[in-house]
Design a protein around this motif. Sequence first.
Motif, PDB file in Angstrom:
ATOM      1  N   VAL A  80       0.825  -1.211   0.000  1.00 35.59           N
ATOM      2  CA  VAL A  80       0.000   0.000   0.000  1.00 35.59           C
ATOM      3  C   VAL A  80       0.859   1.262   0.000  1.00 35.59           C
ATOM      4  CG1 VAL A  80      -1.662   1.329   1.362  1.00 35.59           C
ATOM      5  CG2 VAL A  80      -1.960  -1.133   1.086  1.00 35.59           C
ATOM      6  N   PHE A  81       1.966   1.229   0.707  1.00 37.47           N
ATOM      7  CA  PHE A  81       2.797   2.413   0.871  1.00 37.47           C
ATOM      8  C   PHE A  81       4.022   2.351  -0.027  1.00 37.47           C
ATOM      9  CE2 PHE A  81       0.655   1.664   4.927  1.00 37.47           C
ATOM     10  CZ  PHE A  81      -0.019   2.851   5.067  1.00 37.47           C
ATOM     11  N   GLU A  82       4.318   3.476  -0.674  1.00 36.09           N
ATOM     12  CA  GLU A  82       5.552   3.565  -1.445  1.00 36.09           C
ATOM     13  C   GLU A  82       6.703   3.724  -0.453  1.00 36.09           C
ATOM     14  OE1 GLU A  82       5.500   6.109  -5.044  1.00 36.09           O
ATOM     15  OE2 GLU A  82       3.491   6.662  -4.350  1.00 36.09           O
ATOM     16  N   HIS A  83       7.750   2.921  -0.619  1.00 37.15           N
ATOM     17  CA  HIS A  83       8.906   2.956   0.285  1.00 37.15           C
ATOM     18  C   HIS A  83      10.114   3.509  -0.451  1.00 37.15           C
ATOM     19  CE1 HIS A  83       6.378  -0.263   1.915  1.00 37.15           C
ATOM     20  NE2 HIS A  83       6.905   0.017   3.075  1.00 37.15           N
ATOM     21  N   PHE A  84      10.855   4.354   0.235  1.00 37.31           N
ATOM     22  CA  PHE A  84      12.077   4.897  -0.351  1.00 37.31           C
ATOM     23  C   PHE A  84      13.196   4.838   0.671  1.00 37.31           C
ATOM     24  CE2 PHE A  84       8.582   6.819  -2.670  1.00 37.31           C
ATOM     25  CZ  PHE A  84       8.970   6.598  -3.990  1.00 37.31           C
ATOM     26  N   ASP A  85      14.431   4.853   0.164  1.00 35.70           N
ATOM     27  CA  ASP A  85      15.595   4.765   1.034  1.00 35.70           C
ATOM     28  C   ASP A  85      16.012   6.114   1.613  1.00 35.70           C
ATOM     29  OD1 ASP A  85      15.823   2.000   0.675  1.00 35.70           O
ATOM     30  OD2 ASP A  85      17.014   2.260  -1.145  1.00 35.70           O
ATOM     31  N   SER A  86      15.611   7.198   0.954  1.00 40.05           N
ATOM     32  CA  SER A  86      16.021   8.519   1.434  1.00 40.05           C
ATOM     33  C   SER A  86      14.941   9.548   1.126  1.00 40.05           C
ATOM     34  CB  SER A  86      17.325   8.947   0.758  1.00 40.05           C
ATOM     35  OG  SER A  86      17.096   9.245  -0.608  1.00 40.05           O
ATOM     36  N   GLU A  87      15.036  10.669   1.821  1.00 41.78           N
ATOM     37  CA  GLU A  87      14.099  11.764   1.570  1.00 41.78           C
ATOM     38  C   GLU A  87      14.272  12.293   0.154  1.00 41.78           C
ATOM     39  OE1 GLU A  87      13.593  16.283   3.108  1.00 41.78           O
ATOM     40  OE2 GLU A  87      13.524  14.760   4.679  1.00 41.78           O
TER      41      GLU A  87
END
Length: 116
Positions: free
Chosen positions: A98-105
């Motif tokens: 459901v949530f987009e995940h990223f490694d950094s801002e």
Amino acid sequence: MKINVSQRDDVIILTPIGKIIGPAVSDLRKTIDEQLANFTDAPKFLINFADVSMLDSSGLGTLMGTHVSVVRKNGRIAVINVGANIKNLIVRSRLISVFEHFDSEDEAIASLTSDG
């Protein structure tokens, strides 16, 4: 719990600090609703979990409600710095996709602000 709110390139960045449990869940929902009220279309939210030590099922429900509200306005929501305990809760709840995940801002902002 404290919630820092900032904005970068039209993306609202929420940084909760502490535990998202009990009364803190209501505080988070209120903060999110206040931010959503500023958008008529296509809100972009990034939630930074770097300083969150615990999330309960009510907190997870609030995040799901936020996701629904954002998507209804043709927006996007992403998360960064999700710790193992919170990630396990999301996986066990079968909500990982459901949530987009990223490694950094920086990576999250670039993706959320792209036209694609």
